[in-house]
Motif scaffolding. Structure first.
Motif, PDB file in Angstrom:
ATOM      1  N   ILE A  12       0.997  -1.224  -0.009  1.00 41.82           N
ATOM      2  CA  ILE A  12      -0.015  -0.008  -0.040  1.00 41.82           C
ATOM      3  C   ILE A  12       0.754   1.111  -0.232  1.00 41.82           C
ATOM      4  O   ILE A  12       0.609   2.174  -0.734  1.00 41.82           O
ATOM      5  N   ALA A  13       2.084   1.396   0.644  1.00 42.24           N
ATOM      6  CA  ALA A  13       2.886   2.272   0.647  1.00 42.24           C
ATOM      7  C   ALA A  13       3.421   2.563  -0.433  1.00 42.24           C
ATOM      8  O   ALA A  13       3.797   3.896  -0.986  1.00 42.24           O
ATOM      9  N   GLU A  19       1.246   7.233  -6.431  1.00 48.68           N
ATOM     10  CA  GLU A  19      -0.040   8.436  -6.644  1.00 48.68           C
ATOM     11  C   GLU A  19       0.499   9.641  -6.283  1.00 48.68           C
ATOM     12  O   GLU A  19       0.224  10.728  -7.002  1.00 48.68           O
ATOM     13  N   GLU A  20       1.322   9.777  -5.145  1.00 48.88           N
ATOM     14  CA  GLU A  20       1.849  11.162  -4.669  1.00 48.88           C
ATOM     15  C   GLU A  20       2.907  11.760  -5.844  1.00 48.88           C
ATOM     16  O   GLU A  20       2.773  13.031  -6.123  1.00 48.88           O
ATOM     17  N   GLY A  26       1.733  16.052 -11.893  1.00 51.71           N
ATOM     18  CA  GLY A  26       0.670  16.839 -12.415  1.00 51.71           C
ATOM     19  C   GLY A  26       0.594  18.558 -12.127  1.00 51.71           C
ATOM     20  O   GLY A  26       0.373  19.188 -12.772  1.00 51.71           O
ATOM     21  N   ARG A  27       0.827  18.690 -10.853  1.00 49.58           N
ATOM     22  CA  ARG A  27       1.077  20.197 -10.303  1.00 49.58           C
ATOM     23  C   ARG A  27       2.190  20.896 -11.209  1.00 49.58           C
ATOM     24  O   ARG A  27       1.957  21.857 -11.450  1.00 49.58           O
ATOM     25  N   LEU A  60      -3.544   7.377 -15.667  1.00 50.88           N
ATOM     26  CA  LEU A  60      -2.830   6.370 -14.857  1.00 50.88           C
ATOM     27  C   LEU A  60      -3.370   6.184 -13.316  1.00 50.88           C
ATOM     28  O   LEU A  60      -3.658   5.324 -12.715  1.00 50.88           O
ATOM     29  N   LEU A  61      -3.653   7.749 -12.979  1.00 53.13           N
ATOM     30  CA  LEU A  61      -4.223   7.668 -11.594  1.00 53.13           C
ATOM     31  C   LEU A  61      -5.526   7.170 -11.498  1.00 53.13           C
ATOM     32  O   LEU A  61      -5.764   6.456 -10.490  1.00 53.13           O
ATOM     33  N   GLY A  62      -6.322   7.371 -12.589  1.00 54.87           N
ATOM     34  CA  GLY A  62      -7.611   6.644 -12.472  1.00 54.87           C
ATOM     35  C   GLY A  62      -7.659   5.062 -12.465  1.00 54.87           C
ATOM     36  O   GLY A  62      -8.474   4.578 -11.857  1.00 54.87           O
TER      37      GLY A  62
END
Length: 81
Positions: A12-13, A19-20, A26-27, A60-62
């Protein structure tokens, strides 16, 4: 000829870190896009490349989001919110 590894051992980590990193990218791309002017024809190709990269990251995030299994109690009534 070598083939692709189709199994991954991520916890999970690891997924959270991926994701982060995608959100941070993206930012960064958004800031780059805002710095370019659509009125300048020299910027148009750069804008297209940035927007395509943004779409790829969001897709990809989706896909990562769609593979998650969210907790829902089986015996009790689920109250979302």
């Amino acid at each position: 000829m070598p083939s692709y590894n189709r199994t991954f051992d991520l916890n999970i980590a690891d997924v959270d870190l991926i994701e982060e990193a995608l959100r941070a990218r993206g930012r960064e791309l958004s800031r780059m896009r805002l710095a370019l002017s659509e009125e300048n024809p020299a910027h148009m190709e750069s804008i297209r490349v940035i927007e395509q990269d943004q779409r790829t990251g969001e897709e990809l995030l989706g896909r990562l989001h769609d593979q998650k299994i969210f907790y829902r109690p089986r015996k009790a009534v689920y109250v979302g919110g």
